[in-house]
Structure formats: C-alpha cells, structure tokens
Scaffold this motif. Structure first.
Motif, PDB file in Angstrom:
ATOM      1  N   PRO A  74      12.933 -14.239   3.378  1.00 26.84           N
ATOM      2  CA  PRO A  74      11.738 -14.233   4.233  1.00 26.84           C
ATOM      3  C   PRO A  74      11.781 -13.091   5.246  1.00 26.84           C
ATOM      4  N   PRO A  75      10.621 -12.745   5.813  1.00 25.66           N
ATOM      5  CA  PRO A  75      10.631 -11.732   6.882  1.00 25.66           C
ATOM      6  C   PRO A  75      11.310 -12.287   8.133  1.00 25.66           C
ATOM      7  N   SER A  76      11.997 -11.413   8.867  1.00 22.20           N
ATOM      8  CA  SER A  76      12.579 -11.840  10.149  1.00 22.20           C
ATOM      9  C   SER A  76      11.786 -11.267  11.328  1.00 22.20           C
ATOM     10  N   LEU A  77      10.801 -10.433  11.026  1.00 23.04           N
ATOM     11  CA  LEU A  77       9.924  -9.898  12.070  1.00 23.04           C
ATOM     12  C   LEU A  77       8.470 -10.143  11.673  1.00 23.04           C
ATOM     13  N   LEU A  78       7.682 -10.584  12.633  1.00 22.15           N
ATOM     14  CA  LEU A  78       6.244 -10.785  12.392  1.00 22.15           C
ATOM     15  C   LEU A  78       5.447 -10.127  13.516  1.00 22.15           C
ATOM     16  N   ALA A  79       4.587  -9.175  13.149  1.00 18.72           N
ATOM     17  CA  ALA A  79       3.610  -8.623  14.103  1.00 18.72           C
ATOM     18  C   ALA A  79       2.245  -9.109  13.643  1.00 18.72           C
ATOM     19  N   HIS A  80       1.713 -10.093  14.344  1.00 18.51           N
ATOM     20  CA  HIS A  80       0.432 -10.685  13.917  1.00 18.51           C
ATOM     21  C   HIS A  80      -0.708  -9.967  14.630  1.00 18.51           C
ATOM     22  N   HIS A 123      16.344 -20.393   6.069  1.00 17.39           N
ATOM     23  CA  HIS A 123      17.421 -19.433   5.810  1.00 17.39           C
ATOM     24  C   HIS A 123      18.446 -19.371   6.944  1.00 17.39           C
ATOM     25  N   LYS A 124      18.247 -20.217   7.962  1.00 21.79           N
ATOM     26  CA  LYS A 124      19.161 -20.268   9.112  1.00 21.79           C
ATOM     27  C   LYS A 124      19.404 -18.874   9.705  1.00 21.79           C
ATOM     28  N   THR A 125      18.317 -18.120   9.879  1.00 23.83           N
ATOM     29  CA  THR A 125      18.436 -16.796  10.499  1.00 23.83           C
ATOM     30  C   THR A 125      17.539 -16.712  11.726  1.00 23.83           C
ATOM     31  N   CYS A 126      17.880 -15.784  12.611  1.00 26.18           N
ATOM     32  CA  CYS A 126      17.055 -15.588  13.798  1.00 26.18           C
ATOM     33  C   CYS A 126      15.929 -14.603  13.476  1.00 26.18           C
ATOM     34  N   GLY A 127      14.990 -14.455  14.390  1.00 30.06           N
ATOM     35  CA  GLY A 127      13.864 -13.553  14.134  1.00 30.06           C
ATOM     36  C   GLY A 127      13.034 -13.360  15.386  1.00 30.06           C
ATOM     37  N   GLN A 168      17.121 -21.623  18.208  1.00 33.82           N
ATOM     38  CA  GLN A 168      17.457 -21.017  16.900  1.00 33.82           C
ATOM     39  C   GLN A 168      17.437 -19.492  16.992  1.00 33.82           C
ATOM     40  N   ARG A 169      17.352 -18.967  18.209  1.00 36.02           N
ATOM     41  CA  ARG A 169      17.287 -17.510  18.475  1.00 36.02           C
ATOM     42  C   ARG A 169      16.086 -16.866  17.785  1.00 36.02           C
ATOM     43  N   ILE A 170      14.971 -17.595  17.820  1.00 31.27           N
ATOM     44  CA  ILE A 170      13.711 -17.019  17.346  1.00 31.27           C
ATOM     45  C   ILE A 170      12.879 -16.717  18.597  1.00 31.27           C
ATOM     46  N   ARG A 171      12.606 -15.444  18.807  1.00 29.80           N
ATOM     47  CA  ARG A 171      11.836 -15.024  19.982  1.00 29.80           C
ATOM     48  C   ARG A 171      10.352 -14.913  19.617  1.00 29.80           C
ATOM     49  N   ILE A 172       9.493 -15.398  20.518  1.00 32.30           N
ATOM     50  CA  ILE A 172       8.045 -15.334  20.260  1.00 32.30           C
ATOM     51  C   ILE A 172       7.354 -14.824  21.527  1.00 32.30           C
TER      52      ILE A 172
END
Ligand SMILES: NC(=O)c1ccc[n+]([C@@H]2O[C@H](COP(=O)([O-])OP(=O)(O)OC[C@H]3O[C@@H](n4cnc5c(N)ncnc54)[C@H](OP(=O)(O)O)[C@@H]3O)[C@@H](O)[C@H]2O)c1
Length: 248
Positions: A74-80, A123-127, A168-172
């Motif tokens: 999956p993508p780990s970066l999203l620019a919406h 996927h247990k990853t940060c993003g 989960q170290r996901i920054r928004i």
C-alpha cells in the motif's frame, strides 16, 4: 525500494504540482483524478494512473486494489488534493450543488483516508497524509457556506484521525489555502481589474500560486515534518490570521 505516494486530484493543477515534486524526490507514484484524458496527459511516465470518483467508496476500493496489484504494497504517503469549489450565497445554492460539494470535498477525503489508513494498519507500517482544506473552512467568508461546511468537516477529520492513529506513527495534517489560480478559479480572473482586486484581498499583495500550496503539502507529508500531526497550516498570505492597520 522507495515509498509509494498516492496523489489525488492529479487532473488538476495542485495535485499535478505535488506529483511533480514527489517524482523528483524519487517516490513511486500513484496519480488519480476523475477525468481519464486529463490524468493520462500528466507527463510523469512511470507513475500508475487510475481514474476514480473518490466520493464513491467502491471506486476507492478499486483504486487500492489496483495499487496492490501493481506495487504489491500500500502507499505510505497520501496527498489528497481532490476537491472542488463553490462560491454562492446559501439561498442560491441548490441541493444538488450542496451535495456535490460535500461529496467532492468531504466524502472523498473520508473514504480515501480511511482506505489509506487501513492499508498501513494491515501492513503494520507508519505513514503520512495531507488533506486540503480552505481558508473558508476556518473563518466566515461571504458566499462560501457550502464549501465552508465541507472544508470545516475536512479539518475535523484531520484532527480526529490524527488522534486515532498517532500511536501507529501515522501522521495526518492539512493545509488551508487562500485563493489559488487554477482551473477551478480561472473564471474569477476576468481581466486585469479583477486580478488586481483579487490580489488586493491579501495583505501580502498577491493571490496564491499553486507552488505555495504544493511546497507546504510536500513539507508536511515528508520526514522533515516528522514531529507534526493534527495540524492544518494556513497557506493564505495572512488572510485568516492578520489584520494590518489600514491607513487612510
Ligand atoms: N483553487 C483555489 O483557490 C482553492 C482554494 C482553497 C482550497 N482549494 C482546494 O484545493 C484542492 C485542489 O483544487 P485546484 O484549485 O487544484 O482545483 P482543480 O484544478 O479543479 O483540481 C481539482 C481536482 O480534484 C479532482 N476531483 C474533484 N472531485 C473529485 C472526486 N469526487 N473524485 C476524484 N477526484 C475529484 C478533479 O478531478 P477532475 O478534474 O478529473 O474531475 C481535479 O483533479 C481542492 O481540494 C480545492 O477545494 C482550492
């Protein structure tokens, strides 16, 4: 392997500008927009391009399936950057215009962010994700009721989702631009006088360029902003925060 970045609104000016910056930095890219012809005209050759109406959860599902089958992760970066603009007083806004505004701006943000986060959790990853609000979402501006409601919703979504997934170290984060000259606003720039009047609304003496917002998005998205989450950065020439002394 480099990280995968999903950029929405790539058939528009802001999404395309963000994609160009991330391509230069070596990310693997997924570009999306509704208009297939405009999307395919984007010059970044090795990006995965998928057209989708992101207001529809089933289309968002298909987009992420296409990403998985192409990249296997999956993508780990999203620019919406997908969204629209409507400038009308409430009493002249039809139900259809209001619903379209909410769908293009708030529904698309919710469903895309939801699926993006699910991929990271699986996927247990940060993003990191950046959504696009507007100055209209934070201060009252005449003739902006529908877009103000939608973008204020986007800002609430940013803060709440940032709280949910910080562990989960996901920054928004988000940006809230003032007027940017783009396809969505080109109709406002009818002649030199109109352009001058639009620029005069901003204390810094000009309206926004797409680069102002694209630079801010890329900074928030990437590691330089690793300790920033739940923020919405105004990129508006001071419109929403300063009131210079007017000399007569
Ligand atoms: N321009 C401004 O002054 C300004 C000010 C504040 C905030 N913003 C925000 O900045 C963002 C970018 O706008 P822009 O100025 O670059 O406008 P733009 O050139 O019209 O681009 C808008 C993009 O969003 C896509 N889009 C709209 N609804 C969608 C949906 N339901 N599903 C998928 N894609 C959708 C469009 O796709 P198609 O063209 O293929 O339909 C297009 O790629 C928007 O969120 C807008 O609200 C703009």
């Amino acid at each position: 392997m480099s990280e995968i970045a999903l950029i929405t609104g790539c058939s528009g000016l802001l999404g395309a500008a963000v994609a160009q910056r991330l391509a230069t930095s070596g990310y693997r890219l997924v570009l999306t927009g509704r208009n297939e012809e405009k999307l395919n005209a984007n010059p970044i050759a090795d990006a995965l391009k998928v057209s989708a109406d992101l207001a529809l959860p089933e289309a968002v599902e298909q987009l992420f399936l296409a990403i998985d089958s192409h990249y296997g992760e999956p993508p780990s970066l999203l620019a919406h950057c997908a969204g629209s603009i409507i400038i009308r007083p409430m009493h002249r806004t039809t139900q259809e215009q209001y619903r379209n505004c909410l769908q293009n701006n708030l529904d698309s943000a919710f469903f895309t962010l939801q699926k993006f986060i699910q991929g990271l959790l699986d996927h247990k990853t940060c993003g990191s994700a950046v959504l696009v609000s507007s100055i209209a979402g934070r201060i009252g501006i005449g003739n902006h009721a529908a877009i103000a409601a939608a973008k204020a919703g986007v800002e609430g979504l940013i803060r709440s989702a940032a709280a949910d997934y910080a562990g989960q170290r996901i920054r928004i984060n988000g940006i809230a631009p003032g007027l940017i000259r783009s396809a969505a606003t080109e109709g406002f720039f009818k002649g030199a006088k109109a352009e001058e009047q639009l620029a005069a609304q901003y204390s810094l003496g000009r309206y926004g360029h797409v680069d102002d917002s694209a630079n801010a998005i890329c900074w928030l998205l990437c590691n330089e902003a690793d300790w920033v989450t739940g923020q919405v950065l105004a990129v508006d020439g001071g419109f929403s925060s300063i009131r210079p002394l007017v000399k007569s």
